[in-house]
Design a protein around this motif. Structure first.
Motif, PDB file in Angstrom:
ATOM      1  N   PHE A   4       0.899  -1.154   0.012  1.00  0.00           N
ATOM      2  CA  PHE A   4       0.286  -0.082  -0.007  1.00  0.00           C
ATOM      3  C   PHE A   4       0.835   1.337   0.056  1.00  0.00           C
ATOM      4  O   PHE A   4       1.603   1.459   1.000  1.00  0.00           O
ATOM      5  CB  PHE A   4      -0.696  -0.195   1.219  1.00  0.00           C
ATOM      6  CG  PHE A   4      -1.816  -1.192   1.291  1.00  0.00           C
ATOM      7  CD1 PHE A   4      -2.864  -1.567   0.196  1.00  0.00           C
ATOM      8  CD2 PHE A   4      -1.853  -2.221   2.298  1.00  0.00           C
ATOM      9  CE1 PHE A   4      -3.814  -2.357   0.231  1.00  0.00           C
ATOM     10  CE2 PHE A   4      -2.645  -3.074   2.330  1.00  0.00           C
ATOM     11  CZ  PHE A   4      -3.480  -3.360   1.440  1.00  0.00           C
ATOM     12  N   ILE A   7      -2.599   5.114   3.150  1.00  0.00           N
ATOM     13  CA  ILE A   7      -3.073   4.460   4.143  1.00  0.00           C
ATOM     14  C   ILE A   7      -4.256   5.612   4.532  1.00  0.00           C
ATOM     15  O   ILE A   7      -3.600   6.797   4.743  1.00  0.00           O
ATOM     16  CB  ILE A   7      -2.067   4.112   5.313  1.00  0.00           C
ATOM     17  CG1 ILE A   7      -1.056   3.071   4.760  1.00  0.00           C
ATOM     18  CG2 ILE A   7      -2.968   3.259   6.336  1.00  0.00           C
ATOM     19  CD1 ILE A   7       0.081   2.940   5.602  1.00  0.00           C
ATOM     20  N   VAL A 163      -5.410   1.620   0.942  1.00  0.00           N
ATOM     21  CA  VAL A 163      -6.025   0.815   2.122  1.00  0.00           C
ATOM     22  C   VAL A 163      -6.957   1.825   3.040  1.00  0.00           C
ATOM     23  O   VAL A 163      -6.381   2.846   3.255  1.00  0.00           O
ATOM     24  CB  VAL A 163      -5.487  -0.303   3.034  1.00  0.00           C
ATOM     25  CG1 VAL A 163      -4.251   0.547   3.884  1.00  0.00           C
ATOM     26  CG2 VAL A 163      -6.073  -1.009   3.971  1.00  0.00           C
ATOM     27  N   ALA A 181      -9.073  -1.749  -0.635  1.00  0.00           N
ATOM     28  CA  ALA A 181      -8.856  -2.460   0.356  1.00  0.00           C
ATOM     29  C   ALA A 181      -9.426  -1.822   1.889  1.00  0.00           C
ATOM     30  O   ALA A 181      -9.341  -0.824   2.100  1.00  0.00           O
ATOM     31  CB  ALA A 181      -7.436  -3.150   0.628  1.00  0.00           C
ATOM     32  N   LEU A 201      -9.847  -7.002   5.026  1.00  0.00           N
ATOM     33  CA  LEU A 201      -8.481  -7.826   5.152  1.00  0.00           C
ATOM     34  C   LEU A 201      -8.655  -8.508   6.344  1.00  0.00           C
ATOM     35  O   LEU A 201      -7.945  -9.617   6.521  1.00  0.00           O
ATOM     36  CB  LEU A 201      -7.510  -7.182   4.783  1.00  0.00           C
ATOM     37  CG  LEU A 201      -7.162  -6.564   2.993  1.00  0.00           C
ATOM     38  CD1 LEU A 201      -6.073  -5.750   3.009  1.00  0.00           C
ATOM     39  CD2 LEU A 201      -7.505  -7.719   2.378  1.00  0.00           C
ATOM     40  N   LEU A 214       0.047  -4.342   7.471  1.00  0.00           N
ATOM     41  CA  LEU A 214       0.561  -3.542   6.309  1.00  0.00           C
ATOM     42  C   LEU A 214       1.792  -4.006   5.849  1.00  0.00           C
ATOM     43  O   LEU A 214       2.412  -3.575   5.111  1.00  0.00           O
ATOM     44  CB  LEU A 214       0.383  -1.981   6.880  1.00  0.00           C
ATOM     45  CG  LEU A 214      -0.910  -1.406   7.205  1.00  0.00           C
ATOM     46  CD1 LEU A 214      -0.535  -0.148   7.661  1.00  0.00           C
ATOM     47  CD2 LEU A 214      -1.831  -1.626   5.992  1.00  0.00           C
TER      48      LEU A 214
END
Length: 215
Positions: A4, A7, A163, A181, A201, A214
């Motif tokens: 990712f 965030i 994410v 996500a 997730l 992560l």
């Protein structure tokens, strides 16, 4: 943290322990107006929505104009009448420092209004941690994906490289709707079972657990 590049965090119930204060202030507003006081669960279930959407869900019998007039009274309860502190959750400063130090882009997607978010970022001195933010009074309310679409466009990140982290089903549904996500946290608004029903997730019980998912 290679998967990712971006965030995105919700604020209330994810980074800041403010859920109880929100509940108390909404119930105090109803008492002030001499209308039916919503239950704690009812209030918790609308946290994350924009204020007009939350008011509509809690007080459906009232007119749009009436509910709109109540928003400033709610803000008065939250900012002035209720002096209960809203601290960051344990581990949040370390979490943000770790992520910021890893040269990832950080953003906020919140049901708060812009005035409220700016005030709290100033108070917590966390503004410099984030590259961008979107508030509920600037775009469509969660779970509509527009908030995330705008952040992705502003920061030039594709959906599969981002994410969303949040404590409510609205956060995770918004992520699903945007093709992003999601990771749920079960120490805020909604419980683990509710969050798992939106297919994140993972669901974590402490902010620092987010780092594990992560990496």
């Amino acid at each position: 943290m290679q998967r990712f590049d971006l965030i995105i965090f919700d604020w209330d119930g994810t980074l800041m322990d403010s859920i109880s204060k929100i509940v108390d202030c909404m119930q105090a507003l109803a008492q002030e107006l001499s209308i039916a006081v919503p239950t704690e669960k009812a209030v918790r279930d609308v946290i994350g929505l924009s204020m007009p959407e939350a008011m509509r869900a809690l007080f459906p019998a009232e007119t749009e104009a009436t509910r709109a007039g109540w928003i400033n009274r709610y803000k008065a309860h939250y900012q002035i009448f209720n002096a209960t502190p809203s601290p960051l959750f344990e581990g949040v400063p370390e979490l943000l420092t770790s992520l910021h130090g890893a040269s990832r882009k950080l953003a906020i997607a919140t049901g708060k209004g812009r005035e409220g978010l700016n005030r709290i970022l100033d108070e917590t001195r966390l503004g410099d941690c984030f590259h961008a933010s979107r508030c509920a009074d600037e775009t469509q309310s969660k779970p509509h994906p527009q908030m995330l679409h705008e952040l992705l466009a502003e920061l030039d990140v594709s959906p599969e490289r981002a994410v969303m982290i949040g404590d409510s089903a609205f956060d995770l549904q918004m992520a699903n709707n945007a093709g992003v996500a999601a990771i749920g946290v079960d120490y805020g608004t909604h419980d683990r079972e509710t969050l798992l029903g939106v297919s994140p997730l993972a669901v974590v019980s402490h902010p620092l657990e987010i780092l594990h998912h992560l990496r």
